[in-house]
Design a protein around this motif. Sequence first.
Motif, short mmCIF file in Angstrom:
data_model
loop_
_atom_site.label_atom_id
_atom_site.label_comp_id
_atom_site.label_asym_id
_atom_site.label_seq_id
_atom_site.Cartn_x
_atom_site.Cartn_y
_atom_site.Cartn_z
N ASN A 90 47.64 82.58 44.45
CA ASN A 90 46.43 81.89 44.02
C ASN A 90 46.36 80.49 44.61
OD1 ASN A 90 44.05 81.94 42.18
ND2 ASN A 90 45.10 80.19 41.24
N ASN A 110 37.54 82.12 38.84
CA ASN A 110 37.21 83.51 39.18
C ASN A 110 37.34 84.37 37.93
OD1 ASN A 110 36.77 86.01 40.27
ND2 ASN A 110 38.56 86.00 41.60
N THR A 112 36.00 87.34 37.53
CA THR A 112 35.64 88.71 37.89
C THR A 112 36.89 89.57 37.98
OG1 THR A 112 35.80 88.50 40.30
CG2 THR A 112 33.77 87.72 39.26
N ASP A 115 39.81 89.92 43.37
CA ASP A 115 40.19 88.65 43.98
C ASP A 115 39.04 88.14 44.84
OD1 ASP A 115 42.60 89.03 42.76
OD2 ASP A 115 43.72 89.43 44.59
N ALA A 116 39.07 86.83 45.15
CA ALA A 116 37.97 86.22 45.89
C ALA A 116 38.48 85.37 47.04
CB ALA A 116 37.09 85.39 44.96
N SER A 135 41.89 87.21 40.78
CA SER A 135 41.07 87.61 39.64
C SER A 135 41.57 86.95 38.35
CB SER A 135 41.13 89.14 39.50
OG SER A 135 40.55 89.57 38.30
N THR A 138 42.11 80.31 38.13
CA THR A 138 41.37 79.11 38.54
C THR A 138 42.16 78.38 39.61
OG1 THR A 138 40.32 78.85 36.37
CG2 THR A 138 40.44 76.89 37.75
N VAL A 153 31.30 83.64 49.33
CA VAL A 153 32.34 84.30 48.52
C VAL A 153 32.43 85.77 48.93
CG1 VAL A 153 33.11 84.96 46.21
CG2 VAL A 153 31.94 82.77 46.56
N ARG A 155 34.51 89.20 47.65
CA ARG A 155 35.33 89.74 46.58
C ARG A 155 35.85 91.11 46.96
NH1 ARG A 155 32.51 91.31 42.74
NH2 ARG A 155 34.21 91.40 41.23
N LEU A 195 32.74 82.12 38.95
CA LEU A 195 32.32 83.43 39.45
C LEU A 195 32.28 84.41 38.30
CD1 LEU A 195 34.44 83.72 42.72
CD2 LEU A 195 32.17 82.73 42.42
N THR A 202 27.20 88.17 41.66
CA THR A 202 27.60 86.94 40.99
C THR A 202 26.38 86.07 40.74
OG1 THR A 202 29.75 87.03 42.06
CG2 THR A 202 29.08 84.91 41.16
#
Length: 217
Positions: A90, A110, A112, A115-116, A135, A138, A153, A155, A195, A202
Amino acid sequence: TPTSSPTPLPQGQVQASVLNLRAGPGTQYESLLSLQRGMLVDLAGQYNQCEWIKIRVEGQQEGWVKGGDGFLTFPLACANLPSGTFRPLNGSLLADTRTRPGMGFLSLQNQTSADALVFLNEDSGTPQLAFYVRSMETFDLSGIPNGSYQVFVARGTEWNGDARAFERLEETLRMQEKLVFKSAAGQASLWTLILRTLAGSTENALPISPAEFPPLP
């Protein structure tokens, strides 16, 4: 109708007296367990020209070990071993072309289920910043130079480190509003982005095609 099955990869043999099985390709990833010399493991992939090898132990536990004959040997040329997928840590910076840091601050949450990869693209073309947010986690990014940034972004899951992309891409988005960072008299801009998944996309973002997403340098 008969279908073809992928040819299983051969096994490798541990050569180091003790070899750490890690959650990702790097010593910064947590150690999952220790493997002993002589153990046979199933090959699952590689990263960065076999600098790290992805393996499965007894067909269940999966992870990464250091590559090289002193650590692991296997009867296969590195070029014939496919790239293995993993989850970057992360907050991993995947692109950073800043010539000098600024005072801007961005907190990305995030919320959601995927992962982003978050990309900040300045109007002038540089600097560019790209970072990875797992996911439900922060990441706080500081040192952003003054400028107006378009935020993109992507995802997904199954990050391919060699291709620098998700193998299972869920969506690519562009935030509707640009983020403006400016500083003066010891004060600087602070932005928070959250997100969330609403009706397949989003909030406050527009779906774009993968071809419109900026390439990583």
